[in-house]
Design a protein around this motif. Sequence first.
Motif, short mmCIF file in Angstrom:
data_model
loop_
_atom_site.label_atom_id
_atom_site.label_comp_id
_atom_site.label_asym_id
_atom_site.label_seq_id
_atom_site.Cartn_x
_atom_site.Cartn_y
_atom_site.Cartn_z
N GLY A 1 0.82 -1.21 0.00
CA GLY A 1 0.00 0.00 0.00
C GLY A 1 0.86 1.26 0.00
O GLY A 1 2.07 1.21 -0.27
N HIS A 2 0.21 2.38 0.32
CA HIS A 2 0.87 3.69 0.28
C HIS A 2 2.18 3.71 1.08
O HIS A 2 3.19 4.23 0.62
N GLN A 3 2.14 3.12 2.28
CA GLN A 3 3.32 3.20 3.17
C GLN A 3 4.49 2.36 2.66
O GLN A 3 5.65 2.63 3.02
N GLY B 1 -7.40 -4.94 17.44
CA GLY B 1 -8.00 -5.89 16.50
C GLY B 1 -7.14 -6.19 15.29
O GLY B 1 -7.27 -7.26 14.71
N LYS B 2 -6.26 -5.26 14.90
CA LYS B 2 -5.41 -5.56 13.74
C LYS B 2 -4.34 -6.58 14.15
O LYS B 2 -3.94 -6.63 15.32
N GLN B 3 -3.84 -7.34 13.15
CA GLN B 3 -2.83 -8.37 13.46
C GLN B 3 -2.14 -8.80 12.17
O GLN B 3 -2.81 -9.04 11.17
N TRP C 1 5.35 -9.87 -0.96
CA TRP C 1 4.05 -10.53 -1.07
C TRP C 1 2.99 -9.53 -0.62
O TRP C 1 3.25 -8.70 0.26
N ASN C 2 1.83 -9.60 -1.24
CA ASN C 2 0.73 -8.75 -0.81
C ASN C 2 -0.58 -9.51 -0.97
O ASN C 2 -0.74 -10.24 -1.95
N PRO C 3 -1.52 -9.32 -0.03
CA PRO C 3 -2.80 -10.03 -0.17
C PRO C 3 -3.54 -9.66 -1.45
O PRO C 3 -4.36 -10.45 -1.93
N HIS C 4 -3.28 -8.48 -1.99
CA HIS C 4 -3.88 -8.08 -3.27
C HIS C 4 -2.74 -7.99 -4.28
O HIS C 4 -2.06 -6.96 -4.37
N PRO C 5 -2.54 -9.07 -5.07
CA PRO C 5 -1.35 -9.15 -5.93
C PRO C 5 -1.25 -8.01 -6.95
O PRO C 5 -0.14 -7.63 -7.35
P1 NAD Z 1 -3.09 1.27 2.13
O1 NAD Z 1 -4.59 1.34 2.25
O2 NAD Z 1 -2.43 2.11 1.12
O3 NAD Z 1 -2.64 -0.26 1.87
C1 NAD Z 1 -3.22 -1.30 2.64
C2 NAD Z 1 -2.33 -2.52 2.63
O4 NAD Z 1 -2.96 -3.55 3.44
C3 NAD Z 1 -2.19 -3.15 1.26
O5 NAD Z 1 -0.98 -3.89 1.24
C4 NAD Z 1 -3.41 -4.07 1.19
O6 NAD Z 1 -3.23 -5.11 0.24
C5 NAD Z 1 -3.42 -4.61 2.60
N1 NAD Z 1 -4.78 -4.96 3.07
C6 NAD Z 1 -5.92 -4.27 2.93
N2 NAD Z 1 -6.94 -4.91 3.53
C7 NAD Z 1 -6.40 -6.03 4.07
C8 NAD Z 1 -6.94 -7.12 4.82
N3 NAD Z 1 -8.23 -7.16 5.17
N4 NAD Z 1 -6.11 -8.10 5.20
C9 NAD Z 1 -4.79 -8.05 4.89
N5 NAD Z 1 -4.22 -7.05 4.19
C10 NAD Z 1 -5.03 -6.06 3.78
O7 NAD Z 1 -2.55 1.55 3.60
P2 NAD Z 1 -1.13 2.13 4.04
O8 NAD Z 1 -1.22 3.60 4.16
O9 NAD Z 1 -0.05 1.50 3.25
O10 NAD Z 1 -1.07 1.58 5.55
C11 NAD Z 1 -0.86 0.20 5.80
C12 NAD Z 1 -1.09 -0.07 7.28
O11 NAD Z 1 -0.14 0.65 8.06
C13 NAD Z 1 -2.46 0.39 7.80
O12 NAD Z 1 -2.95 -0.61 8.67
C14 NAD Z 1 -2.15 1.66 8.57
O13 NAD Z 1 -3.09 1.92 9.60
C15 NAD Z 1 -0.78 1.31 9.13
N6 NAD Z 1 0.04 2.46 9.53
C16 NAD Z 1 0.80 2.30 10.64
C17 NAD Z 1 1.59 3.35 11.08
C18 NAD Z 1 2.46 3.17 12.31
O14 NAD Z 1 3.03 4.14 12.79
N7 NAD Z 1 2.63 1.98 12.78
C19 NAD Z 1 1.61 4.56 10.37
C20 NAD Z 1 0.85 4.67 9.21
C21 NAD Z 1 0.07 3.60 8.79
#
Ligand code: NAD
Length: 320
Positions: A136-138, A225-227, A158-162
């Motif tokens: 994803g974005h991060q 809840g996230k894991q 690897w990503n759940p959405h290839p």
């Molecule tokens: P994004 O929406 O751009 O990407 C989401 C990612 O999670 C993708 O890889 C997608 O394939 C995957 N995904 C989506 N739904 C899913 C599911 N149900 N099961 C498994 N994977 C799934 O998000 P992002 O901005 O890249 O952020 C990714 C994660 O990082 C988010 O959970 C966000 O809250 C977290 N985050 C954490 C911090 C921190 O400081 N720890 C900071 C920013 C973001």
Amino acid sequence: MWVVPEAEIAGLMTPEAAFDAVEAVFAAMASGEAYNFPVVREAIGHEDALYGFKGGFDKSALNLGLKAGGYWPNNQKRDLINHQSTVFLFDPDTGRVSAAVGGNLLTALRTAAASAVSIKHLAPEEARVLGMIGAGHQSAFQMRAAARVGQFERVIGWNPHPEMLIRLADTAAEIGLPFEAVELPRLGAEADVIISITSAFEPLLMDGHVKGRTHIAAMGTDTRGKQELDPALVARARLFTDEIAQSLSIGEFQHASAAGNISNSDVTAIGRVITGDHEGRGDAEITIFDGTGVGLQDLAVAGAVVELARQQGKAVKVEI
Ligand code: NAD
């Protein structure tokens, strides 16, 4: 007060400056010079939004303030990104507001800096293969920051959405590293450093996947809840985090904690490794850094960017 618009951040803040600010504030947290305030996070009952505040005070850097913002899932329809935040800094001598700083890009940079700090201090010296879970974005910020601190020769992902893996391939190409999409068992067996950055609510990386000396930066879990990780993997690793209370309540280690498998004393604040108060990896086969994201990280990068913006004439002065 100074205003640093979101549009200016990209031209001001570098991954290097973010790394230095985050490493310094983790050390300040460990030495008691800096502390985070309790996090507020509310479902506001409007636009399905989650809104909240993360704040703190760093006496050593004199950063006082908060990041306000959250997640608006309907923003994409408006051509806006879903995560929206602004950092507000206050003068610790007077309480007057001193700066308002766009927080969207800073959040990605400070989150990537946190996992890079963990890689610098905890990864096996021989680490050459970087494994990415999440696209994803991060994820692009994470890969770039990791590549700065590690001597990686290739990236597997690897990503759940290839269909999203193209982001990892493009980022690896930008850095100049070969990339290959693999299944999780291969990723766990071959990667020496693994970054997980997904929105998963169920474990993705299982204990049986991970072989040999490995460092895992678990960055996606920042809410109850996230894991992302198998609790059995957590149970056999040496555990580190940014802030222990947050890790056990809303971070990756919440699950092992709720199951009664780990307690506060099993988790080390990474700041103690940075200050030399803890040996870090030692003889552990697997280390895990639970990056939950603390307000002090936001204040640290915002404080740094205000200084850069003022030096370069890009901060706007506003009377309030
Ligand atoms: P994004 O929406 O751009 O990407 C989401 C990612 O999670 C993708 O890889 C997608 O394939 C995957 N995904 C989506 N739904 C899913 C599911 N149900 N099961 C498994 N994977 C799934 O998000 P992002 O901005 O890249 O952020 C990714 C994660 O990082 C988010 O959970 C966000 O809250 C977290 N985050 C954490 C911090 C921190 O400081 N720890 C900071 C920013 C973001």
